[in-house]
Scaffold this active site. Structure first.
Site, PDB file in Angstrom:
ATOM      1  N   HIS A 118       4.677  -2.401   6.786  1.00  0.00           N
ATOM      2  CA  HIS A 118       6.006  -1.877   6.438  1.00  0.00           C
ATOM      3  C   HIS A 118       6.349  -0.714   7.348  1.00  0.00           C
ATOM      4  O   HIS A 118       6.455   0.425   6.906  1.00  0.00           O
ATOM      5  CB  HIS A 118       6.007  -1.383   4.989  1.00  0.00           C
ATOM      6  CG  HIS A 118       6.018  -2.485   4.013  1.00  0.00           C
ATOM      7  ND1 HIS A 118       5.319  -2.443   2.832  1.00  0.00           N
ATOM      8  CD2 HIS A 118       6.629  -3.678   4.028  1.00  0.00           C
ATOM      9  CE1 HIS A 118       5.504  -3.561   2.175  1.00  0.00           C
ATOM     10  NE2 HIS A 118       6.288  -4.331   2.876  1.00  0.00           N
ATOM     11  N   CYS A 174      -7.564  -0.164  -4.616  1.00  0.00           N
ATOM     12  CA  CYS A 174      -8.191   0.143  -3.332  1.00  0.00           C
ATOM     13  C   CYS A 174      -8.252   1.647  -3.149  1.00  0.00           C
ATOM     14  O   CYS A 174      -7.261   2.347  -3.369  1.00  0.00           O
ATOM     15  CB  CYS A 174      -7.342  -0.510  -2.254  1.00  0.00           C
ATOM     16  SG  CYS A 174      -7.287   0.377  -0.741  1.00  0.00           S
ATOM     17  N   SER A 189       8.263   1.831   2.274  1.00  0.00           N
ATOM     18  CA  SER A 189       6.834   1.749   2.011  1.00  0.00           C
ATOM     19  C   SER A 189       6.517   2.473   0.704  1.00  0.00           C
ATOM     20  O   SER A 189       6.717   3.675   0.570  1.00  0.00           O
ATOM     21  CB  SER A 189       6.064   2.375   3.178  1.00  0.00           C
ATOM     22  OG  SER A 189       4.843   2.892   2.741  1.00  0.00           O
ATOM     23  N   THR A 233      -3.646  -3.659  -5.721  1.00  0.00           N
ATOM     24  CA  THR A 233      -4.562  -2.717  -5.046  1.00  0.00           C
ATOM     25  C   THR A 233      -3.982  -1.317  -4.869  1.00  0.00           C
ATOM     26  O   THR A 233      -4.726  -0.350  -4.779  1.00  0.00           O
ATOM     27  CB  THR A 233      -4.948  -3.253  -3.646  1.00  0.00           C
ATOM     28  OG1 THR A 233      -3.757  -3.614  -2.962  1.00  0.00           O
ATOM     29  CG2 THR A 233      -5.882  -4.429  -3.737  1.00  0.00           C
ATOM     30  N   GLU A 288       1.262  -9.459  -2.296  1.00  0.00           N
ATOM     31  CA  GLU A 288      -0.145  -9.489  -2.735  1.00  0.00           C
ATOM     32  C   GLU A 288      -0.276 -10.192  -4.089  1.00  0.00           C
ATOM     33  O   GLU A 288      -1.160 -11.018  -4.301  1.00  0.00           O
ATOM     34  CB  GLU A 288      -0.677  -8.049  -2.838  1.00  0.00           C
ATOM     35  CG  GLU A 288      -2.089  -7.970  -3.386  1.00  0.00           C
ATOM     36  CD  GLU A 288      -2.505  -6.543  -3.711  1.00  0.00           C
ATOM     37  OE1 GLU A 288      -2.169  -5.621  -2.942  1.00  0.00           O
ATOM     38  OE2 GLU A 288      -3.173  -6.356  -4.749  1.00  0.00           O
TER      39      GLU A 288
HETATM   40  S1  SF4 Z   1      -7.177  -1.195   2.535  1.00  0.00           S
HETATM   41 FE1  SF4 Z   1      -6.107  -1.014   0.583  1.00  0.00          FE
HETATM   42  S2  SF4 Z   1      -4.011  -0.463   1.078  1.00  0.00           S
HETATM   43 FE2  SF4 Z   1      -4.960  -1.257   2.913  1.00  0.00          FE
HETATM   44  S3  SF4 Z   1      -4.426  -3.398   2.940  1.00  0.00           S
HETATM   45 FE3  SF4 Z   1      -6.412  -3.196   1.955  1.00  0.00          FE
HETATM   46  S4  SF4 Z   1      -5.934  -3.074  -0.199  1.00  0.00           S
HETATM   47 FE4  SF4 Z   1      -4.056  -2.684   0.881  1.00  0.00          FE
END
Ligand code: SF4
Length: 278
Positions: free
Chosen positions: A42, A190, A218, A162, A126
């Site tokens: 993005h 994440c 974003s 995530t 996602e």
């Molecule tokens: S590291 Fe985290 S923020 Fe980056 S693409 Fe992977 S899941 Fe998405």
């Protein structure tokens, strides 16, 4: 004026990996033969750079006859993957390992007979990808109110997008616990974006003015600004160095810089250099 960078900022591992993959594919291909399914990131400027270098963007309605297709970090539904494969295209999978993990967990929950609730945005690529792995058999909720509005289930398994905040995920899980006999929580957030969040929070305590470099659309860049403003009301989102207004910096002794997960290092560098000129 002192310029301080956040300890963690910019490209996350998943995006860096997908961009590297696209450039590796380009080295081995004829020009204009590498495309990404949906924009890789993005960030308008980085997309422009990729396009200039010969990496185009396609969507599911404009699949080319030949060449290499890069799957972006958000991943895709297996049906979309198969559709590309059946056309004989070369596929390079840039799906982030964290997203792969969520896809696997969703399938496991389904096999174990749980009703799946995904905390996130149903329109986000996602989530659309994950849903494809479980035949769309899941509820997607964005808010606690939406979680509360669901029927009572015996066994619920949860997955988080995530990039949602751990606090929000926790609140949604709590809401489900009120009604369900069993809630199995999969930890799929994440920590790459959390790292940037933690770093901008710390930085915002130390500076008078803070720039977050990132795309207007974003989600994670906007979230960084929100976090920074808790301690530093003068935190601003900028897409590039040209958006810096020198008037804003009048009297500022320390300025902080953070950047969204889709902001490349070269853009951060340009902002630092521009601030040095001031
Ligand atoms: S590291 Fe985290 S923020 Fe980056 S693409 Fe992977 S899941 Fe998405």
């Amino acid at each position: 004026m002192e310029i301080v960078l956040a300890e963690s900022l910019g490209f996350c591992m998943g995006v860096k990996r997908a961009v590297d993959l696209a450039y590796r594919a380009l080295e081995k291909s004829d020009p204009q033969q590498v495309v990404t399914l949906g924009p890789l990131i993005h960030n308008t400027q980085e997309i422009e750079r990729l396009t200039k270098d010969g990496i185009g963007v396609i969507d599911e309605n404009s699949i080319p006859e030949n060449g290499t297709v890069i799957i972006r970090a958000h991943g895709v539904a297996p049906q979309a993957y198969e559709a590309l494969k059946s056309r004989g295209l070369k596929i390079m999978d840039g799906t982030c390992p964290y997203v792969h993990y969520s896809q696997r967990k969703a399938m496991e929950l389904q096999q174990e007979g749980y009703t799946i609730v995904i905390a996130g945005d149903k329109d986000h690529p996602e989530i659309r990808g994950i849903l494809g792995f479980i035949d769309n058999q899941a509820y997607v909720v964005k808010t606690v109110a939406e979680a509360k509005a669901l029927a009572a289930f015996d066994r619920v398994g949860t997955i988080a997008q995530t990039t949602i905040s751990p606090q929000k995920y926790q609140a949604i899980v709590e809401a489900l616990r009120e009604e369900s006999k069993e809630v199995k929580v999969c930890e799929t957030i994440c920590d790459a974006t959390e790292e940037n969040q933690r770093a901008v929070r710390e930085l915002s305590l130390e500076v008078e003015m803070l720039y977050v470099i990132g795309g207007r659309h974003s989600a994670n860049s906007n979230k960084l600004v929100e976090t920074a403003r808790e301690n530093c009301p003068r935190a601003l989102l900028i897409e590039n160095a040209d958006e810096i207004n020198p008037e804003d910096l009048r009297g500022v002794k320390r300025v902080g810089i953070s950047a969204g997960a889709s902001t490349p290092d070269w853009m951060i560098q340009i902002v630092v250099e521009r601030l040095r000129e001031y």
